[in-house]
Design a protein around this motif. Sequence first.
Motif, PDB file in Angstrom:
ATOM      1  N   THR A  23       0.828  -1.204   0.000  1.00  0.00           N
ATOM      2  CA  THR A  23       0.000   0.000   0.000  1.00  0.00           C
ATOM      3  C   THR A  23       0.867   1.260   0.000  1.00  0.00           C
ATOM      4  O   THR A  23       0.549   2.252  -0.676  1.00  0.00           O
ATOM      5  CB  THR A  23      -0.940  -0.009   1.223  1.00  0.00           C
ATOM      6  N   THR A  24       1.980   1.232   0.723  1.00  0.00           N
ATOM      7  CA  THR A  24       2.895   2.380   0.743  1.00  0.00           C
ATOM      8  C   THR A  24       3.510   2.601  -0.629  1.00  0.00           C
ATOM      9  O   THR A  24       3.658   3.750  -1.086  1.00  0.00           O
ATOM     10  CB  THR A  24       4.000   2.150   1.789  1.00  0.00           C
ATOM     11  N   GLU A  43       0.064   3.826   8.847  1.00  0.00           N
ATOM     12  CA  GLU A  43      -0.039   3.977  10.302  1.00  0.00           C
ATOM     13  C   GLU A  43      -1.017   5.078  10.704  1.00  0.00           C
ATOM     14  O   GLU A  43      -1.634   5.013  11.774  1.00  0.00           O
ATOM     15  CB  GLU A  43       1.339   4.281  10.906  1.00  0.00           C
ATOM     16  N   ASP A  44      -1.168   6.071   9.852  1.00  0.00           N
ATOM     17  CA  ASP A  44      -2.070   7.194  10.157  1.00  0.00           C
ATOM     18  C   ASP A  44      -3.464   7.006   9.567  1.00  0.00           C
ATOM     19  O   ASP A  44      -4.363   7.828   9.808  1.00  0.00           O
ATOM     20  CB  ASP A  44      -1.478   8.511   9.623  1.00  0.00           C
ATOM     21  N   THR A  49      -5.677   3.897  -0.863  1.00  0.00           N
ATOM     22  CA  THR A  49      -6.294   2.591  -1.120  1.00  0.00           C
ATOM     23  C   THR A  49      -6.734   1.854   0.134  1.00  0.00           C
ATOM     24  O   THR A  49      -7.483   0.883   0.039  1.00  0.00           O
ATOM     25  CB  THR A  49      -5.340   1.695  -1.934  1.00  0.00           C
ATOM     26  N   ASP A  50      -6.287   2.286   1.318  1.00  0.00           N
ATOM     27  CA  ASP A  50      -6.817   1.731   2.572  1.00  0.00           C
ATOM     28  C   ASP A  50      -7.778   2.751   3.164  1.00  0.00           C
ATOM     29  O   ASP A  50      -7.450   3.492   4.096  1.00  0.00           O
ATOM     30  CB  ASP A  50      -5.678   1.438   3.572  1.00  0.00           C
ATOM     31  N   GLU A  55      -9.727  -0.875   7.791  1.00  0.00           N
ATOM     32  CA  GLU A  55      -8.354  -0.800   7.300  1.00  0.00           C
ATOM     33  C   GLU A  55      -7.572   0.265   8.063  1.00  0.00           C
ATOM     34  O   GLU A  55      -6.408   0.059   8.447  1.00  0.00           O
ATOM     35  CB  GLU A  55      -8.350  -0.511   5.791  1.00  0.00           C
ATOM     36  N   LYS A  56      -8.218   1.384   8.310  1.00  0.00           N
ATOM     37  CA  LYS A  56      -7.558   2.459   9.059  1.00  0.00           C
ATOM     38  C   LYS A  56      -7.282   2.029  10.496  1.00  0.00           C
ATOM     39  O   LYS A  56      -6.232   2.324  11.058  1.00  0.00           O
ATOM     40  CB  LYS A  56      -8.437   3.713   9.052  1.00  0.00           C
ATOM     41  N   LYS A  57      -8.235   1.313  11.064  1.00  0.00           N
ATOM     42  CA  LYS A  57      -8.105   0.890  12.462  1.00  0.00           C
ATOM     43  C   LYS A  57      -7.042  -0.193  12.634  1.00  0.00           C
ATOM     44  O   LYS A  57      -6.244  -0.152  13.572  1.00  0.00           O
ATOM     45  CB  LYS A  57      -9.470   0.382  12.944  1.00  0.00           C
TER      46      LYS A  57
END
Length: 691
Positions: A23-24, A43-44, A49-50, A55-57
Amino acid sequence: MKNYQADSIRNVCVLGHGGEGKTTLTEAMLFNAGLLDRMGRVEDGTTTTDYDEEEKKRHISISTAIAPFEWKDTKVNLIDAPGFFDFYGEVHEAMALADSAIIVCSAVSGPTVGTEKAMSMCTKAEMPRMLIVNQMDKENANFDKAMDVIKDKFGVSAAPIQLPIMEKGAFVGYVDLINMTAKKFDGKAEKEIPVPAELADHAQELREALVEAAAECDEELMEIFFENMDLTHDELVKGINLGVLSGMLTPVCCCAAAPNIGVTTVMDNIVKLMPTANLCKAPHAVNAKTGDDAEVKMGGKLAAQVIKTVADPFVGKISIIKVYSGFISADVAAYNANAEKSEKSGAVYMMRGSKTIQIDKLVEGDIGAMAKLQFTNTGDTLTDAADPVKFDAIDFPAPCINLAVTAKKSGEEDKVFAGLNRLTEEDPTMRIERNAETGDVLVCGLGEMHIDVICAKLRNKFKVEAALSDPRIPYRETIRATAEAEGKHKKQTGGAGQFGVVQIRFEPLPDGDFEFVDAIVGGVVPNQFIPAVEKGLVEAMKKGVLAGYPMIGVKATLYDGKYHPVDSKEVAFKSAARLSYKAACAKANPVLIEPIYSYYITVPTDYMGDIMGDISRRRGRLIGSNQLADGQTEIIAEAPLSEMFKYATDLRSMTQGRGSFRSEFVRYEDVPGNVAQKIIENAKKEEDEEE
């Protein structure tokens, strides 16, 4: 974004193990293409795409997401796929959308099980691929060590096209093995430098191996190579292109996605080495009218497939589509060959993460989306109504773990199940089913995390919460001996009474559930009451005499009885039959029986001993094994369902994610005495609590 034709489109999925920077890397490419003001961070929870709340959590990719960008007069549809095995259904969708793959692995750990799985899936699908050794900025990053493992696992077809330049442990540049030039990063761009003296010999050695590998991909190039012992730059690029397209060659390059070092070179390599959309074959299709094979080629009538569905609580259903021939526009009403219905024409979009960007039309070779298609589901074909074709269904992994699901709040059951059914539209690897025997509603998925995420999506998208628990085992009861008993029902009230007497013999019935035999002679039980006797037995057998589980495998013979010409009624004979059943079966050696399943477990041969030992500990028995290709073994075993509920999770743990299995019901067998006693005690305790 300007309009591109198929020969200027690259459809590339990003595969690999979780946590290695897919993703990065996608985010860095979007930034380099000028689509982002600044790079987001996993991480933030700020990456393109996330975008899902889970996905964020969790800081992992859960869903496949599309990230198109323009680079050097080329449209690249980058498809970011999850790396965790619970979400491999999304990987199948990503591969169905893509024409080629970049497989990301870490320069620290080297290729892991996720790398192996991605390479294996690409090989099976005959998909062109390129390996990216990422995280070159990390401490202990070692490209050479990673390459040694890559060569060991995937053979000499994996050939580096770059050699990193390291200074004091820092990734500062690379040697371009195709051009035999060197580049150094200066913070904003790359500047050309001489090939460092300490790398010259190693670089020359790697280039010679690359030339030889490229020459082997084409007979004409092989002849040139034998004649000159080298290839020109153009010949080398041609050989690499041919090798990538055929799967004979896997280029390997390097970068550090998080600090965005070397990513533009990866983008250049995608444009230069990955096949264009017009070079890639459409999946197998048939004529929707005749069922005969149909070849779909570009330049023909509309033939597109819905690869993924997104259930959006506000927009509704969004269908992500890949067009193999023709085009889709807002003015064209597509025909769904699977549903045999025409869809209404509607707006066409390009997806970038969660954003929808309206476009004029979606051309062959491209990927886009339409909203609110009424009859269309994942896997369906959109085609020309006059000459319809139908693509094969997408092959998704089957669910391998089931959990019982209920509403957390009383009265919200309908909302929970409606939401779950909506989610099945976007996730073909989940299934909702009701177990007729236990009454449990089961949510079936690829792993515990998969099911946990399904419930989280239910909460986030549909504002309703579900509770999960282990499903109840559909135990049953049967008898192992023959017994007879009289059942007598006599009830005298002020008015008409009730009277019925039956004598029934109960015997084991090994190959059936229930058989009723009428052996009455002389009319001691009139014919009109005999169906009531059978009905009473059928109702009574819904609860066994040990723990209340359904009774099966019983032959009941009605051989004698009594009746009263005035007081006998159907209800009396039903009650008499139930009494006879309880009395006889209690002394007919009743036993508790459990479902036994066959398990076909595929693991690397090195893990065979551990798997066999684990099966034995689960009261299972080994049936045999088969040697498969690529060092894999299929172990065939039988085991009780009660011991295998969490087997998907346990198998992944035992094999580092390399194992898989499928199962099927075989038969019922007696539960061992000590286990049966606990089940019976628990059943009686639950019955007492309910009372």
